[in-house]
Design a protein around this motif. Structure first.
Motif: not given
Length: 188
Positions: A34-47
């Protein structure tokens, strides 16, 4: 219980909810990563870097909405499962729109105590879809490898004869059309 490794990207801004969701995931998935984030910028990187099998997302986030997150997933890879876990969707029309927009499901946070019961069938469905799509992806990958080998062979051919050059160009064009048609039929 889901008896396989499952990469889960959790988009959530509430620390208590993160803790509760992770606890429930550990109960229903044998090997959750499980990885977590709360913002779109980090989300795109994790994606891109984490390559999740499924995304679990709140609807209201500090910098965006869950629909923004869903749209980002669909733009990169529409085969990734997406489930809303939110306290926001009180409106039946909004809930229906999340499903129509491509989400695999949604669970209200008011059901956090029995989240595992509600989440497990959705995750099992995603795992079944992943398995069938994996076979299709492998076939597509093998076809692309074959096409690339043919291109390499054609590149290595050194032809001085004009008729042979024309034939090589026709072969390249036919392969290009085949590759385009395969991509379009695979997308459909």
């Amino acid at each position: 219980m889901i008896h396989r490794k499952l990469n889960i990207l959790l988009v959530e801004d509430n620390e208590n909810d993160i803790f509760l969701i992770k606890r429930q995931l550990n109960k229903i998935v044998e090997e959750p990563v499980i990885e977590t984030t709360d913002n779109l910028q980090d989300f795109k990187r994790l994606l891109s870097n984490f390559a999740p099998d499924v995304v679990l997302s709140d609807y209201n986030l500090p910098e965006c909405t869950g629909l923004d997150v869903l749209t980002t997933v669909q733009e990169l890879d529409d085969t990734i499962g997406f489930i809303f876990i939110t306290g926001t969707i009180h409106d039946e029309e909004l809930a229906a729109n999340t499903i129509l927009s491509g989400a695999s499901g949604y669970i209200l946070k008011k059901h956090m105590n029995n989240l595992g019961e509600k989440l497990e069938p959705l995750l099992k469905k995603i795992v079944i879809n992943m398995t069938s799509k994996k076979e299709l992806r492998n076939m597509i990958r093998q076809n692309k490898i074959t096409v690339n080998k043919i291109y390499d062979y054609l590149d290595k051919m050194n032809s001085e004869d004009q008729a042979q050059k024309e034939n090589i160009n026709k072969i390249r064009e036919a392969i290009g059309n085949f590759d385009i048609n395969r991509t379009e039929s695979d997308a459909g």
